[in-house]
Scaffold this motif. Structure first.
Motif, PDB file in Angstrom:
ATOM      1  N   ASP A 168     126.442  14.865 -18.669  1.00  0.00           N
ATOM      2  CA  ASP A 168     125.486  13.944 -19.298  1.00  0.00           C
ATOM      3  C   ASP A 168     124.052  14.225 -18.857  1.00  0.00           C
ATOM      4  O   ASP A 168     123.120  13.985 -19.616  1.00  0.00           O
ATOM      5  CB  ASP A 168     125.860  12.500 -18.976  1.00  0.00           C
ATOM      6  N   ARG A 169     123.862  14.734 -17.663  1.00  0.00           N
ATOM      7  CA  ARG A 169     122.518  14.927 -17.131  1.00  0.00           C
ATOM      8  C   ARG A 169     121.951  16.323 -17.365  1.00  0.00           C
ATOM      9  O   ARG A 169     120.866  16.632 -16.904  1.00  0.00           O
ATOM     10  CB  ARG A 169     122.510  14.600 -15.641  1.00  0.00           C
TER      11      ARG A 169
ATOM     12  N   LEU B  93     125.486  19.141 -22.308  1.00  0.00           N
ATOM     13  CA  LEU B  93     125.803  18.085 -23.268  1.00  0.00           C
ATOM     14  C   LEU B  93     125.911  18.652 -24.683  1.00  0.00           C
ATOM     15  O   LEU B  93     126.827  18.293 -25.428  1.00  0.00           O
ATOM     16  CB  LEU B  93     124.751  16.972 -23.211  1.00  0.00           C
ATOM     17  N   LYS B  94     125.027  19.561 -25.031  1.00  0.00           N
ATOM     18  CA  LYS B  94     125.109  20.199 -26.352  1.00  0.00           C
ATOM     19  C   LYS B  94     126.391  21.010 -26.480  1.00  0.00           C
ATOM     20  O   LYS B  94     127.067  20.940 -27.503  1.00  0.00           O
ATOM     21  CB  LYS B  94     123.888  21.082 -26.603  1.00  0.00           C
ATOM     22  N   ARG B  95     126.719  21.760 -25.443  1.00  0.00           N
ATOM     23  CA  ARG B  95     127.965  22.545 -25.474  1.00  0.00           C
ATOM     24  C   ARG B  95     129.184  21.635 -25.577  1.00  0.00           C
ATOM     25  O   ARG B  95     130.145  21.950 -26.281  1.00  0.00           O
ATOM     26  CB  ARG B  95     128.066  23.423 -24.229  1.00  0.00           C
ATOM     27  N   TYR B  96     129.146  20.495 -24.868  1.00  0.00           N
ATOM     28  CA  TYR B  96     130.258  19.536 -24.927  1.00  0.00           C
ATOM     29  C   TYR B  96     130.362  18.917 -26.314  1.00  0.00           C
ATOM     30  O   TYR B  96     131.451  18.687 -26.822  1.00  0.00           O
ATOM     31  CB  TYR B  96     130.068  18.465 -23.857  1.00  0.00           C
ATOM     32  N   THR B  97     129.244  18.683 -26.950  1.00  0.00           N
ATOM     33  CA  THR B  97     129.236  18.136 -28.307  1.00  0.00           C
ATOM     34  C   THR B  97     129.773  19.155 -29.298  1.00  0.00           C
ATOM     35  O   THR B  97     130.609  18.815 -30.149  1.00  0.00           O
ATOM     36  CB  THR B  97     127.793  17.745 -28.699  1.00  0.00           C
ATOM     37  N   ASP B  98     129.327  20.384 -29.185  1.00  0.00           N
ATOM     38  CA  ASP B  98     129.668  21.417 -30.167  1.00  0.00           C
ATOM     39  C   ASP B  98     131.054  22.038 -29.966  1.00  0.00           C
ATOM     40  O   ASP B  98     131.716  22.389 -30.947  1.00  0.00           O
ATOM     41  CB  ASP B  98     128.626  22.534 -30.134  1.00  0.00           C
ATOM     42  N   ASP B  99     131.468  22.220 -28.721  1.00  0.00           N
ATOM     43  CA  ASP B  99     132.734  22.901 -28.438  1.00  0.00           C
ATOM     44  C   ASP B  99     133.363  22.303 -27.187  1.00  0.00           C
ATOM     45  O   ASP B  99     133.389  22.933 -26.114  1.00  0.00           O
ATOM     46  CB  ASP B  99     132.467  24.402 -28.258  1.00  0.00           C
ATOM     47  N   PRO B 100     133.873  21.084 -27.293  1.00  0.00           N
ATOM     48  CA  PRO B 100     134.366  20.404 -26.096  1.00  0.00           C
ATOM     49  C   PRO B 100     135.509  21.144 -25.389  1.00  0.00           C
ATOM     50  O   PRO B 100     135.568  21.165 -24.165  1.00  0.00           O
ATOM     51  CB  PRO B 100     134.805  19.033 -26.597  1.00  0.00           C
ATOM     52  N   ARG B 101     136.417  21.746 -26.139  1.00  0.00           N
ATOM     53  CA  ARG B 101     137.550  22.434 -25.502  1.00  0.00           C
ATOM     54  C   ARG B 101     137.059  23.551 -24.570  1.00  0.00           C
ATOM     55  O   ARG B 101     137.498  23.663 -23.425  1.00  0.00           O
ATOM     56  CB  ARG B 101     138.502  23.000 -26.553  1.00  0.00           C
ATOM     57  N   ASN B 102     136.138  24.352 -25.044  1.00  0.00           N
ATOM     58  CA  ASN B 102     135.617  25.452 -24.244  1.00  0.00           C
ATOM     59  C   ASN B 102     134.810  24.941 -23.054  1.00  0.00           C
ATOM     60  O   ASN B 102     134.949  25.444 -21.940  1.00  0.00           O
ATOM     61  CB  ASN B 102     134.775  26.385 -25.115  1.00  0.00           C
TER      62      ASN B 102
ATOM     63  N   ASN C  15     131.019   6.790 -18.589  1.00  0.00           N
ATOM     64  CA  ASN C  15     131.738   6.975 -19.852  1.00  0.00           C
ATOM     65  C   ASN C  15     130.845   6.578 -21.034  1.00  0.00           C
ATOM     66  O   ASN C  15     130.755   7.300 -22.028  1.00  0.00           O
ATOM     67  CB  ASN C  15     133.014   6.128 -19.816  1.00  0.00           C
ATOM     68  N   LEU C  16     130.176   5.468 -20.913  1.00  0.00           N
ATOM     69  CA  LEU C  16     129.306   4.993 -21.985  1.00  0.00           C
ATOM     70  C   LEU C  16     128.110   5.912 -22.197  1.00  0.00           C
ATOM     71  O   LEU C  16     127.819   6.316 -23.325  1.00  0.00           O
ATOM     72  CB  LEU C  16     128.815   3.575 -21.672  1.00  0.00           C
ATOM     73  N   THR C  17     127.424   6.283 -21.117  1.00  0.00           N
ATOM     74  CA  THR C  17     126.174   7.017 -21.288  1.00  0.00           C
ATOM     75  C   THR C  17     126.371   8.411 -21.867  1.00  0.00           C
ATOM     76  O   THR C  17     125.557   8.864 -22.671  1.00  0.00           O
ATOM     77  CB  THR C  17     125.365   7.098 -19.979  1.00  0.00           C
ATOM     78  N   ILE C  18     127.436   9.107 -21.485  1.00  0.00           N
ATOM     79  CA  ILE C  18     127.624  10.448 -22.040  1.00  0.00           C
ATOM     80  C   ILE C  18     127.882  10.384 -23.544  1.00  0.00           C
ATOM     81  O   ILE C  18     127.368  11.182 -24.308  1.00  0.00           O
ATOM     82  CB  ILE C  18     128.738  11.240 -21.314  1.00  0.00           C
ATOM     83  N   PHE C  19     128.653   9.394 -23.981  1.00  0.00           N
ATOM     84  CA  PHE C  19     128.961   9.317 -25.406  1.00  0.00           C
ATOM     85  C   PHE C  19     127.813   8.719 -26.215  1.00  0.00           C
ATOM     86  O   PHE C  19     127.674   9.014 -27.401  1.00  0.00           O
ATOM     87  CB  PHE C  19     130.304   8.618 -25.630  1.00  0.00           C
ATOM     88  N   ILE C  20     126.944   7.940 -25.580  1.00  0.00           N
ATOM     89  CA  ILE C  20     125.698   7.552 -26.242  1.00  0.00           C
ATOM     90  C   ILE C  20     124.881   8.815 -26.503  1.00  0.00           C
ATOM     91  O   ILE C  20     124.326   8.995 -27.588  1.00  0.00           O
ATOM     92  CB  ILE C  20     124.887   6.538 -25.397  1.00  0.00           C
ATOM     93  N   GLY C  21     124.838   9.704 -25.506  1.00  0.00           N
ATOM     94  CA  GLY C  21     124.108  10.955 -25.665  1.00  0.00           C
ATOM     95  C   GLY C  21     124.627  11.804 -26.815  1.00  0.00           C
ATOM     96  O   GLY C  21     123.883  12.525 -27.467  1.00  0.00           O
ATOM     97  N   ILE C  22     125.910  11.714 -27.085  1.00  0.00           N
ATOM     98  CA  ILE C  22     126.520  12.497 -28.159  1.00  0.00           C
ATOM     99  C   ILE C  22     126.431  11.786 -29.505  1.00  0.00           C
ATOM    100  O   ILE C  22     126.107  12.394 -30.520  1.00  0.00           O
ATOM    101  CB  ILE C  22     127.998  12.805 -27.817  1.00  0.00           C
TER     102      ILE C  22
END
Length: 123
Positions: free
Chosen positions: A14-15, A20-29, A81-88
């Motif tokens: 999240d920080r 965060l962009k990589r987690y948004t675009d390709d979470p499995r990797n 949990n909340l803040t990372i998914f707000i970011g996404i």
């Protein structure tokens, strides 16, 4: 659940805007990469490493699927949990439904916890 490891993932990803962009675009990797090479590091150095080196299968799938309800129910720290998914999700949800749309959806999906004690976040 290795709450420490899950919370560390949520906090560090999240920080870091690139993570965060990589987690948004390709979470499995990103989850696999983080679990193997980034997660074990302590204090951002190559010398110290955590003894926790793997997510449980349930944790891994919840992280890959952005399943914030499952993460909450497994005891992930609510704020992390909340803040990372707000970011996404905040911007795409806001465009569709206005301010706080994602937060309202998350609250609705956690309605079944109303009146119950939340899962402990102790590690």
């Amino acid at each position: 659940m290795s709450k420490y490891y899950v919370n560390k993932f949520l906090y560090t990803v999240d920080r870091d805007p690139e993570l965060l962009k990589r987690y948004t675009d390709d979470p499995r990797n990103l989850v696999a990469t983080w679990e193997q090479s980034m997660g074990p590091k302590l204090l951002n150095n190559e010398v110290e490493a955590s003894s926790v080196h793997a997510f449980t299968p349930e944790e891994r799938e919840a992280l890959i699927n952005h399943d914030y309800v499952a993460l909450f129910e497994m005891g992930a720290h609510f704020f992390l949990n909340l803040t990372i998914f707000i970011g996404i999700y905040d911007e795409p949800y806001m465009e569709k439904s206005g301010p706080l749309s994602f937060q309202k959806e998350m609250a609705a999906k956690l309605q079944h916890w109303r009146g119950k004690d939340y899962p402990t976040v102790e590690t």
